[in-house]
Design a protein around this motif. Structure first.
Motif, PDB file in Angstrom:
ATOM      1  N   ASP A   1      -1.022  12.307   8.638  1.00  7.03           N
ATOM      2  CA  ASP A   1      -1.216  11.165   9.525  1.00  7.03           C
ATOM      3  C   ASP A   1      -0.167  11.215  10.614  1.00  7.03           C
ATOM      4  OD1 ASP A   1      -3.375   9.978   8.563  1.00  7.03           O
ATOM      5  OD2 ASP A   1      -2.362   8.363   7.497  1.00  7.03           O
TER       6      ASP A   1
ATOM      7  N   HIS B   1       0.777   8.469  12.283  1.00 10.49           N
ATOM      8  CA  HIS B   1       1.572   7.226  12.260  1.00 10.49           C
ATOM      9  C   HIS B   1       2.477   7.214  11.030  1.00 10.49           C
ATOM     10  CE1 HIS B   1      -0.509   5.226   8.918  1.00 10.49           C
ATOM     11  NE2 HIS B   1      -1.521   5.966   9.294  1.00 10.49           N
ATOM     12  N   PRO B   2       3.630   6.501  11.111  1.00 12.09           N
ATOM     13  CA  PRO B   2       4.487   6.403   9.922  1.00 12.09           C
ATOM     14  C   PRO B   2       3.854   5.488   8.878  1.00 12.09           C
ATOM     15  CG  PRO B   2       5.365   5.062  11.703  1.00 12.09           C
ATOM     16  CD  PRO B   2       4.187   5.801  12.266  1.00 12.09           C
ATOM     17  N   ALA B   3       4.389   5.516   7.635  1.00 11.64           N
ATOM     18  CA  ALA B   3       3.853   4.664   6.564  1.00 11.64           C
ATOM     19  C   ALA B   3       3.903   3.198   7.005  1.00 11.64           C
ATOM     20  CB  ALA B   3       4.667   4.859   5.297  1.00 11.64           C
ATOM     21  N   VAL B   4       2.838   2.462   6.667  1.00  9.61           N
ATOM     22  CA  VAL B   4       2.771   1.048   7.054  1.00  9.61           C
ATOM     23  C   VAL B   4       3.859   0.279   6.300  1.00  9.61           C
ATOM     24  CG1 VAL B   4       1.260  -0.966   7.226  1.00  9.61           C
ATOM     25  CG2 VAL B   4       0.289   1.327   7.328  1.00  9.61           C
ATOM     26  N   ARG B   5       4.513  -0.654   6.997  1.00 11.61           N
ATOM     27  CA  ARG B   5       5.595  -1.408   6.357  1.00 11.61           C
ATOM     28  C   ARG B   5       5.052  -2.357   5.291  1.00 11.61           C
ATOM     29  NH1 ARG B   5       8.926  -4.519  10.492  1.00 11.61           N
ATOM     30  NH2 ARG B   5       6.821  -5.073  11.142  1.00 11.61           N
ATOM     31  N   ASN B   6       5.811  -2.523   4.215  1.00  7.63           N
ATOM     32  CA  ASN B   6       5.396  -3.422   3.136  1.00  7.63           C
ATOM     33  C   ASN B   6       5.165  -4.835   3.655  1.00  7.63           C
ATOM     34  OD1 ASN B   6       5.696  -1.276   1.478  1.00  7.63           O
ATOM     35  ND2 ASN B   6       7.502  -2.045   0.410  1.00  7.63           N
TER      36      ASN B   6
ATOM     37  N   HIS C   1      -6.475   0.946   6.526  1.00  8.47           N
ATOM     38  CA  HIS C   1      -5.790   1.755   7.551  1.00  8.47           C
ATOM     39  C   HIS C   1      -6.597   2.003   8.816  1.00  8.47           C
ATOM     40  CE1 HIS C   1      -2.492   3.748   4.923  1.00  8.47           C
ATOM     41  NE2 HIS C   1      -2.794   2.550   4.480  1.00  8.47           N
TER      42      HIS C   1
ATOM     43  N   TYR D   1      -6.817  17.442   5.481  1.00  5.58           N
ATOM     44  CA  TYR D   1      -6.504  16.035   5.275  1.00  5.58           C
ATOM     45  C   TYR D   1      -7.555  15.120   5.904  1.00  5.58           C
ATOM     46  CZ  TYR D   1      -4.118  11.603   5.804  1.00  5.58           C
ATOM     47  OH  TYR D   1      -3.820  10.279   5.790  1.00  5.58           O
TER      48      TYR D   1
ATOM     49  N   LYS E   1     -10.682  12.695   4.241  1.00  7.43           N
ATOM     50  CA  LYS E   1     -10.793  11.251   4.488  1.00  7.43           C
ATOM     51  C   LYS E   1     -12.161  10.895   5.080  1.00  7.43           C
ATOM     52  CE  LYS E   1      -7.397   9.253   6.825  1.00  7.43           C
ATOM     53  NZ  LYS E   1      -6.047   8.689   6.954  1.00  7.43           N
TER      54      LYS E   1
ATOM     55  N   TRP F   1     -14.943   8.271   3.562  1.00  7.64           N
ATOM     56  CA  TRP F   1     -15.580   7.187   4.331  1.00  7.64           C
ATOM     57  C   TRP F   1     -17.101   7.327   4.307  1.00  7.64           C
ATOM     58  CZ3 TRP F   1     -14.077   2.609   6.203  1.00  7.64           C
ATOM     59  CH2 TRP F   1     -12.701   2.355   6.314  1.00  7.64           C
TER      60      TRP F   1
ATOM     61  N   LEU G   1       0.218  -0.859  -1.024  1.00  6.82           N
ATOM     62  CA  LEU G   1       1.668  -0.609  -1.107  1.00  6.82           C
ATOM     63  C   LEU G   1       1.951   0.758  -1.720  1.00  6.82           C
ATOM     64  CD1 LEU G   1       3.026  -4.104  -2.277  1.00  6.82           C
ATOM     65  CD2 LEU G   1       3.262  -3.070  -0.009  1.00  6.82           C
TER      66      LEU G   1
ATOM     67  N   VAL H   1       0.244   3.484  -1.424  1.00  2.00           N
ATOM     68  CA  VAL H   1       0.047   4.558  -0.435  1.00  2.00           C
ATOM     69  C   VAL H   1       1.264   4.661   0.482  1.00  2.00           C
ATOM     70  CG1 VAL H   1      -1.373   5.376   1.491  1.00  2.00           C
ATOM     71  CG2 VAL H   1      -2.469   4.357  -0.493  1.00  2.00           C
ATOM     72  N   SER H   2       1.766   3.491   0.933  1.00  2.00           N
ATOM     73  CA  SER H   2       2.968   3.510   1.780  1.00  2.00           C
ATOM     74  C   SER H   2       4.149   4.101   1.020  1.00  2.00           C
ATOM     75  CB  SER H   2       3.294   2.093   2.259  1.00  2.00           C
ATOM     76  OG  SER H   2       2.504   1.764   3.371  1.00  2.00           O
TER      77      SER H   2
ATOM     78  N   ARG I   1       4.076   7.880   0.737  1.00  2.00           N
ATOM     79  CA  ARG I   1       4.350   8.524   2.028  1.00  2.00           C
ATOM     80  C   ARG I   1       5.833   8.514   2.346  1.00  2.00           C
ATOM     81  NH1 ARG I   1       0.671   6.911   6.760  1.00  2.00           N
ATOM     82  NH2 ARG I   1       1.991   8.551   7.624  1.00  2.00           N
ATOM     83  N   ARG I   2       6.565   7.528   1.766  1.00  2.00           N
ATOM     84  CA  ARG I   2       8.018   7.504   1.957  1.00  2.00           C
ATOM     85  C   ARG I   2       8.724   8.340   0.886  1.00  2.00           C
ATOM     86  NH1 ARG I   2       7.443   1.788   1.623  1.00  2.00           N
ATOM     87  NH2 ARG I   2       6.673   0.974   3.598  1.00  2.00           N
TER      88      ARG I   2
ATOM     89  N   TYR J   1      -1.131  13.598  -0.278  1.00  2.00           N
ATOM     90  CA  TYR J   1      -1.445  12.321  -0.935  1.00  2.00           C
ATOM     91  C   TYR J   1      -2.886  11.865  -0.685  1.00  2.00           C
ATOM     92  CZ  TYR J   1      -0.219  10.973   3.808  1.00  2.00           C
ATOM     93  OH  TYR J   1      -0.167  10.910   5.163  1.00  2.00           O
TER      94      TYR J   1
ATOM     95  N   LEU K   1      -8.886   3.770  -0.886  1.00  2.00           N
ATOM     96  CA  LEU K   1      -9.984   3.373   0.010  1.00  2.00           C
ATOM     97  C   LEU K   1     -11.161   2.858  -0.825  1.00  2.00           C
ATOM     98  CD1 LEU K   1     -10.200   6.096   2.827  1.00  2.00           C
ATOM     99  CD2 LEU K   1      -9.638   3.685   3.078  1.00  2.00           C
TER     100      LEU K   1
END
Lengths: 94, 203
Positions: free
Chosen positions: A4, A6-11, A61, B12, B16, B20, B76, B78-79, B82-83, B175, B183
């Motif tokens: 992706d 974009h960066p990971a969406v913020r919590n 997303h 990737y 996705k 979809w 949350l 998924v985020s 990614r971190r 991921y 999704l």
């Protein structure tokens, strides 16, 4: 590997969206307790559509995807709208 | 050598898009049932109005809140992956699965009560009611039943993803599986967002 852009969406973003979804759910319960004929049918469905859009836009997303994904979604939604529309033309005017 | 290169190949965006496209078929599957509901409701509004009174708003509302919260924890996770926060991702997936099971337990008690009251398709208590009320209950069992199967499938899928994340097969750099499973989970939530007002609210 492709990623992706974009960066990971913020919590915080997700938690805010969730709070709005809960508030809208409560609002639709409140709206349905007012017996106002057609409005009590339409208002909960309109609220549901706002909620569904929030889920698609943030949780799924879509906001962060390229245009391709947004345009793709219009096809099933358009197909469904046409099928519903044509069926109701038949139901109402037969 | 060549097989190891091939097995590392991944697309990737393609994965996705595939997910979809599958979700679109789900939208149209449930869309057909929503159409059926809309037409029957338009034909017998008074009977649908009466039949709604058999359902418990509190159960429908609590299940709505459960699914909305499970969608949050799925998003949350998924985020988190990614971190590179493996344990937060596992926490998110775990809570989502627990909430999915809570939803099904709620649904079990709800259906159990209806069936205990003799309100099941073809039952004497139900067939003695109007045609419209029979249609309402037929649609109620079909639509919430098919949705329940999706909840079960989503929970099973998330359990598999949990194992993959734990073994770090799904990680910060790869991921797709978690993202696509989530999704699917959000779509299950999306469908319930419409089922809730149609069966519990519109009175």
């Amino acid at each position: 590997m492709e990623h992706d852009t974009h960066p990971a969406v913020r919590n915080k973003t997700f938690i805010s969206v969730w709070a709005i979804l809960v508030a809208l759910t409560m609002a639709s319960v409140g709206a349905s307790s007012v017996h106002a004929g057609t409005a009590s049918l339409l208002v909960p469905l309109l609220i549901a559509t706002v909620k569904a859009s929030l889920v698609l836009w943030f949780f799924m997303h879509l906001k962060y995807e390229r245009a391709l994904f947004k345009v793709m979604l219009l096809f099933p939604l358009g197909t469904l709208a046409v099928i519903m529309g044509l069926t109701f033309v038949d139901t109402w005017f037969r | 050598m060549s097989t190891s290169v091939a097995s590392h190949h991944s697309d990737y965006t393609g994965a996705k898009i595939g997910m979809w496209l599958f979700l679109f078929t789900e939208i149209l599957l449930f869309g057909g049932l929503f159409l059926l509901y809309a037409v029957y409701r338009a034909k017998s509004p008074a009977e649908f109005h009466e039949a709604t009174k058999h359902l418990h708003l509190a159960l429908g509302l609590s299940n709505t809140l459960i699914l909305l919260t499970s969608s949050l924890t799925a998003a949350l996770s998924v985020s988190a992956i990614r971190r590179g926060q493996k344990y937060w991702a596992l926490w998110g997936i775990g809570v989502t699965v627990v909430l999915a099971l809570a939803f099904l337990v709620n649904k079990y008690f709800e259906w159990k009560e209806h069936i205990g009251n003799g309100m099941f398709p073809g039952s004497p208590a139900l067939t003695s009611l109007s045609h419209g009320e029979n249609l309402f209950f037929g649609l109620y069992y079909t639509m919430t039943g098919l949705h329940g199967v999706h909840v079960l499938a989503g929970a099973a899928l998330l359990c598999v993803v949990y194992v993959f994340v734990n073994r770090e097969k799904v990680n910060q750099h790869s991921y797709s599986l978690l993202e696509n499973a989530c999704l699917f989970w959000h779509l299950v939530d999306l469908i319930w967002i419409y089922l809730f007002p149609l069966f519990y609210l519109v009175t």
